[in-house]
Design an enzyme around this catalytic site. Structure first.
Site, PDB file in Angstrom:
ATOM      1  N   GLU A  78     -22.172   1.819  -7.039  1.00  0.00           N
ATOM      2  CA  GLU A  78     -23.146   2.825  -7.443  1.00  0.00           C
ATOM      3  C   GLU A  78     -23.288   3.965  -6.439  1.00  0.00           C
ATOM      4  O   GLU A  78     -23.837   5.016  -6.765  1.00  0.00           O
ATOM      5  CB  GLU A  78     -24.510   2.166  -7.667  1.00  0.00           C
ATOM      6  CG  GLU A  78     -24.528   1.206  -8.851  1.00  0.00           C
ATOM      7  CD  GLU A  78     -25.933   0.792  -9.234  1.00  0.00           C
ATOM      8  OE1 GLU A  78     -26.878   1.197  -8.538  1.00  0.00           O
ATOM      9  OE2 GLU A  78     -26.079   0.073 -10.232  1.00  0.00           O
ATOM     10  N   GLU A 109     -13.256 -19.092  -2.098  1.00  0.00           N
ATOM     11  CA  GLU A 109     -14.006 -18.999  -0.852  1.00  0.00           C
ATOM     12  C   GLU A 109     -13.374 -19.843   0.255  1.00  0.00           C
ATOM     13  O   GLU A 109     -13.689 -19.670   1.435  1.00  0.00           O
ATOM     14  CB  GLU A 109     -15.461 -19.396  -1.046  1.00  0.00           C
ATOM     15  CG  GLU A 109     -15.723 -20.868  -1.241  1.00  0.00           C
ATOM     16  CD  GLU A 109     -17.213 -21.181  -1.297  1.00  0.00           C
ATOM     17  OE1 GLU A 109     -17.627 -22.100  -0.579  1.00  0.00           O
ATOM     18  OE2 GLU A 109     -17.943 -20.509  -2.039  1.00  0.00           O
TER      19      GLU A 109
END
Length: 274
Positions: A78, A109
């Protein structure tokens, strides 16, 4: 046992009413901003380091997986529109790749090679700074990459939700936000995720304000991505410059220039604003 893995303070959840569940979750959520408040000095040091690197031409990389990694992507994507920055300035290294954001590749992960490899592909250097995100503070993907960064003289920061974590040990600017056991035992998408969202907001907003992307309290560099933003920008321009009273003139000037800040510069050059 890590605090984030300890049993919930609540039990028999399946026996509770909707009202009871919502009330209890809300009670736990209230703890998050108070926990962040306790580490504001550490967060100040981290944000100041990020500002220094970016002000001198470097980049920031969020580094994470799971909920924290995905939230960092949502933060970063954004920023170019909101603040008119180059997308390269603040980037994300997400386990499994940003392009696979919606797949929730939690197994990645444990990959101790991917993070550093991705940073190398992006030509990481000591001019940049890497910020690791991990609820547990032990995530192998994050820890391994931060170790490599330290070996190569690259500044690092982190924010985690357990005290005295290995990831903090390999961070130059660690932030440990201790929020305690989750409402659903071990579900770190809850309070830990809320912590991560808030801290991402605090980091990016503070850094970009400090770098001049906001004036007063206005997004003067916002990109004209839709009609709502165009209208907001026109009204912003007119509010900041009372001599400008013609809405349509201001709208056309903003569309021509690209944002409020560039429009004001143009109008000054033309002698329309003094």
């Amino acid at each position: 046992m890590r605090l984030t893995e300890q049993p919930s303070l609540y039990d028999d959840l399946e026996k509770k009413s909707v009202e009871e569940l919502l009330r209890d979750i809300n009670e736990e959520d209230k703890k998050v901003p108070l926990a962040i408040e306790k580490v504001l000095p550490d967060l100040t040091r981290l944000v100041s380091a990020i500002e220094h690197q970016l002000r001198n031409g470097g980049r920031m990389f969020y580094l994470g997986c799971g909920t924290g990694g995905r939230l960092s992507v949502l933060d970063a994507i954004e920023l170019p529109n909101t603040y008119g920055i180059d997308p390269e300035m603040i980037q994300c290294v997400l386990a499994g790749g940003v392009e696979n954001l919606v797949l929730a590749l939690e197994e990645r992960e444990d990959d101790v090679e991917e993070g550093w490899r991705t940073l190398q592909e992006r030509n990481i250097s000591p001019k940049d700074i890497v910020v690791g995100i991990s609820a547990s503070g032990t995530t192998p993907f994050v820890l391994a990459a931060l170790r490599q960064c330290r070996e190569h003289g690259i500044p690092t920061g982190s924010f985690v939700n357990n005290p005295n974590s290995p990831i903090s040990e390999y961070s130059d600017y660690p932030v440990e936000v201790v929020t305690g056991p989750e409402f659903v035992t071990g579900s770190t998408r809850m309070k830990c995720g809320t912590t991560q969202k808030l801290i991402c907001d605090m980091i990016s907003t503070t850094v970009l304000i400090r770098l001049g992307r906001v004036e007063g309290n206005r997004m003067v560099n916002v990109r004209l991505i839709n009609d709502k933003v165009v209208d907001r920008s026109v009204r912003m321009l007119m509010d900041r410059n009372p001599a400008l009273t013609d809405y349509e003139f201001c709208k056309q000037a903003i569309i021509r220039c690209g944002n409020v800040k560039k429009t004001e510069q143009y109008l000054h050059e033309q002698g329309i604003l003094r």
